[in-house]
Design an enzyme around this catalytic site. Structure first.
Site, short mmCIF file in Angstrom:
data_model
loop_
_atom_site.label_atom_id
_atom_site.label_comp_id
_atom_site.label_asym_id
_atom_site.label_seq_id
_atom_site.Cartn_x
_atom_site.Cartn_y
_atom_site.Cartn_z
N GLY A 178 0.82 -1.22 0.00
CA GLY A 178 0.00 0.00 0.00
C GLY A 178 0.85 1.26 0.00
O GLY A 178 0.37 2.34 -0.30
N GLY A 203 4.95 2.71 -4.75
CA GLY A 203 4.82 3.88 -5.62
C GLY A 203 5.13 5.18 -4.90
O GLY A 203 5.37 6.21 -5.52
C1 4AZ Z 1 4.11 -4.21 -1.45
O1 4AZ Z 1 3.62 -5.31 -1.47
C2 4AZ Z 1 5.34 -4.00 -0.67
N1 4AZ Z 1 8.81 -3.94 2.79
C3 4AZ Z 1 5.85 -2.74 -0.55
C4 4AZ Z 1 6.99 -2.52 0.18
C5 4AZ Z 1 7.60 -3.58 0.78
C6 4AZ Z 1 7.09 -4.86 0.67
C7 4AZ Z 1 5.94 -5.07 -0.06
C8 4AZ Z 1 8.85 -3.34 1.54
O2 4AZ Z 1 3.62 -3.26 -2.04
#
Ligand code: 4AZ
Length: 279
Positions: free
Chosen positions: A219, A222
């Site tokens: 979430g 981006g």
């Molecule tokens: C995701 O799934 C996601 N810990 C974003 C950042 C991180 C892991 C997963 C970094 O959007």
């Protein structure tokens, strides 16, 4: 995928799978941002069940342009009407004023979020009016080096632990994250993995940040990773991926902005000195 997204209403992370650790990792050290802090933070929305739901973060890099991750918009097939932008908001969904998109530009080398080039530019239909609370973030020069001693923060409305949504009133959160040396980060990702150490997991166009219990999460994708350079903030990274959130040996992975700043500038300042009119 759509069914899965509908199930996760009302506040949904993006669609990158997060492999969950046993205890679930927390964004610790994270706290609520102050009103007006991080004025470039935006929320990318997509329509589900009649509501424009937060799917990803993004940053305002020019009055007409948003920088986000390609994996946030990859299913769009360039259909701009599927998305909206909400500019800096203290509490998500409070007095929404959504801005429509004119164009979606996915980095041409993007294929898969773990393979780099996880970057997209979104052009707004109308330039936004900059105010005290809505400001652009400066992009670094290509030559800018971000080092582990710098002060860097990541912000967003993403999950507060692996699989745990930010609860209402969905106040923007911030966490200060340590940058990792690229080689150290690649070594970390090889701990407990079957990939040979001669095969890079973390490529040169990625940046790593975070430590156990200090990370971005689903979430937040981006959204911006910004570092203080002198007296100003520069965007060093775009939240891209990671294995879980805040797990040991699994720092957060960001698209390295300096690797793509020429590509970005080609769109946002096409008449700059890189292409002088004459002489
Ligand atoms: C995701 O799934 C996601 N810990 C974003 C950042 C991180 C892991 C997963 C970094 O959007």
């Amino acid at each position: 995928m759509i069914c899965l997204l509908l199930l996760t209403l009302p506040l949904l992370g993006n669609s990158v799978p997060v492999i969950q650790g046993k205890k679930g990792a927390k964004i610790v050290g994270g706290n609520e941002a102050k009103e007006g802090e991080w004025p470039w933070q935006v929320s990318l929305r997509a329509k589900f069940g009649g509501y424009w739901i937060h799917i990803c973060g993004g940053s305002l890099i020019h009055p007409s342009w948003i920088l986000t991750a390609a994996h946030c918009v990859e299913s769009a097939q360039m259909d701009t009407s599927r998305y909206m932008i909400q500019l800096r908001q203290q509490n998500l969904y409070e007095d929404d004023e959504l801005v429509p998109l004119e164009k979606i530009i996915i980095h041409p080398e993007y294929d898969h979020y773990m393979a780099g080039s996880d970057l997209a530019l979104l052009k707004l239909q109308c330039p936004v009016q900059l105010t005290n609370t809505i400001q652009t973030i400066t992009l670094p020069e290509v030559s800018q080096i971000f080092t582990p001693d710098m002060e860097c923060w990541v912000t967003g409305w993403g999950n507060i632990k692996t699989g745990v949504h930010l609860p209402p009133p969905y106040t923007l959160r911030q966490v200060q994250v340590p940058l990792l040396d690229a080689q150290k980060c690649d070594e970390e990702y090889h701990v407990g993995a079957y990939t040979s150490s001669s095969v890079k997991i973390i490529t040169d166009d990625m940046l790593c940040a975070g430590k156990p219990n200090v990370d971005s999460c689903q979430g937040d994708s981006g959204g911006p990773l910004v570092c203080k350079v002198g007296d100003s903030w520069k965007q060093a990274g775009v939240v891209s991926w990671g294995l879980g959130c805040g797990l040991p040996h699994r720092p957060g992975i960001y698209t390295r902005v300096t690797s793509y700043v020429d590509w970005i500038n080609k769109y946002i300042s096409p008449c700059s000195s890189a292409n002088p009119a004459r002489g």
